[in-house]
Design a protein around this motif. Sequence first.
Motif, PDB file in Angstrom:
ATOM      1  N   ASN A  68      47.345  28.227  34.594  1.00  0.00           N
ATOM      2  CA  ASN A  68      46.112  27.914  35.569  1.00  0.00           C
ATOM      3  C   ASN A  68      45.281  29.082  36.061  1.00  0.00           C
ATOM      4  O   ASN A  68      46.134  30.004  36.699  1.00  0.00           O
ATOM      5  CB  ASN A  68      46.408  26.750  36.660  1.00  0.00           C
ATOM      6  N   ILE A  69      44.288  29.388  35.546  1.00  0.00           N
ATOM      7  CA  ILE A  69      43.659  30.784  36.199  1.00  0.00           C
ATOM      8  C   ILE A  69      43.597  30.963  37.644  1.00  0.00           C
ATOM      9  O   ILE A  69      43.805  31.972  38.242  1.00  0.00           O
ATOM     10  CB  ILE A  69      42.250  31.067  35.461  1.00  0.00           C
ATOM     11  N   ASN A  70      43.410  29.784  38.259  1.00  0.00           N
ATOM     12  CA  ASN A  70      43.589  29.784  39.612  1.00  0.00           C
ATOM     13  C   ASN A  70      44.727  30.583  40.374  1.00  0.00           C
ATOM     14  O   ASN A  70      44.453  31.340  41.444  1.00  0.00           O
ATOM     15  CB  ASN A  70      43.463  28.145  40.373  1.00  0.00           C
ATOM     16  N   ASN A  71      45.877  30.278  39.727  1.00  0.00           N
ATOM     17  CA  ASN A  71      46.954  30.974  40.178  1.00  0.00           C
ATOM     18  C   ASN A  71      46.871  32.726  40.099  1.00  0.00           C
ATOM     19  O   ASN A  71      48.058  33.559  40.520  1.00  0.00           O
ATOM     20  CB  ASN A  71      48.355  30.460  39.650  1.00  0.00           C
ATOM     21  N   HIS A  72      45.959  32.999  39.449  1.00  0.00           N
ATOM     22  CA  HIS A  72      45.851  34.418  39.164  1.00  0.00           C
ATOM     23  C   HIS A  72      45.188  34.956  40.547  1.00  0.00           C
ATOM     24  O   HIS A  72      44.788  36.409  40.572  1.00  0.00           O
ATOM     25  CB  HIS A  72      45.127  34.919  38.034  1.00  0.00           C
ATOM     26  N   SER A  73      44.540  34.050  41.385  1.00  0.00           N
ATOM     27  CA  SER A  73      43.854  34.670  42.369  1.00  0.00           C
ATOM     28  C   SER A  73      44.367  35.775  43.122  1.00  0.00           C
ATOM     29  O   SER A  73      45.437  35.709  43.771  1.00  0.00           O
ATOM     30  CB  SER A  73      43.439  33.447  43.301  1.00  0.00           C
ATOM     31  N   VAL A  74      43.447  36.861  43.473  1.00  0.00           N
ATOM     32  CA  VAL A  74      43.918  37.912  44.472  1.00  0.00           C
ATOM     33  C   VAL A  74      44.104  37.210  45.753  1.00  0.00           C
ATOM     34  O   VAL A  74      42.827  36.636  46.184  1.00  0.00           O
ATOM     35  CB  VAL A  74      43.146  38.954  44.288  1.00  0.00           C
ATOM     36  N   VAL A  75      45.169  37.251  46.433  1.00  0.00           N
ATOM     37  CA  VAL A  75      45.147  36.680  47.938  1.00  0.00           C
ATOM     38  C   VAL A  75      45.471  37.914  49.069  1.00  0.00           C
ATOM     39  O   VAL A  75      45.972  38.996  48.527  1.00  0.00           O
ATOM     40  CB  VAL A  75      46.415  35.901  48.148  1.00  0.00           C
ATOM     41  N   ILE A  76      44.737  38.049  49.887  1.00  0.00           N
ATOM     42  CA  ILE A  76      44.729  39.239  50.961  1.00  0.00           C
ATOM     43  C   ILE A  76      44.985  38.747  52.309  1.00  0.00           C
ATOM     44  O   ILE A  76      44.490  37.784  52.571  1.00  0.00           O
ATOM     45  CB  ILE A  76      43.184  39.771  50.672  1.00  0.00           C
TER      46      ILE A  76
END
Length: 285
Positions: free
Chosen positions: A167-175
């Motif tokens: 799922n592309i959502n899990n590629h989300s950059v988290v800061i």
Amino acid sequence: MNTKKTSTFFLIITLFLCLSGCTSFNFNNKKTTNNLLKIHYIDVGQGDSILISINGTNMLIDSGSHEKEEYLITYLKKQKIKKLHHVIATHPHEDHIGSMAGIIKNFNIENFYGPKVVVNEKCFTSMVTELRKKHLKIQVAKVGKKIKIHPNIICEIIAPNNTSYENINNHSVVIKLTYGYTSFIFTGDAEKISENEMLKGSINLKCDVLKLGHHGSNTSTTDSFLEKTSPKIAIISCGKKNIFRHPNKKIVNKLKNKNIKVYRTDIDGNIILISNGNSIMKSEQ
Ligand SMILES: [Zn+2]
């Protein structure tokens, strides 16, 4: 009380005062705007767009959907933004990068970051086309990378911890951004898988303000992630009466049961939080 205890006490008291409608410092005084960190969770309907500014350095996390492009550009221009020192496209979904091409066209950008994932969709291809025109490259957002926005701020990438997800959502950059005794986490649309990876990592996830993953959907904000982050304030970025029924009721109840103050863009509109490094307050626009 030692210094740390005193500051924690001060933060709690100030947060209490701020949330009950009082201000602890005067923002109208021009002298005090120096070193104030201002975070705008912009109401871009069903999507995310967050502006972070301090002493003239600006960072934009996501651009919302294409539908809100004009609104977003006008909003940023009203804030007298000419240059975006750092732009982060958390992941290539329309509700996060739909207006990115317009942002690239309209503003001077210094650094552009994104995850290592390519999709064949208009929002992504038009973003890449505009980046090329300006000779900008997408810097791959790697865990541990620190983005410089102010000498006293640590702004660190804490996800994605992997390179391939279904799922592309899990590629989300988290800061995670830490300014003095105040801290903020911005999750994009990171879901359970990414949250669990962050929990396994060595980074301290404790924060004062958590922007919930995936618009408050039940795909994110697991009990253990909420436990570890233990925010005092939760931000939900979602559209009024959106078709996905975000945020999920169970998630909202979970926050309420933990006495976490919730602000939602669909209800509160633009949400502006200000930190002086010791305390956080909500600005009345
Ligand atoms: Zn989204």
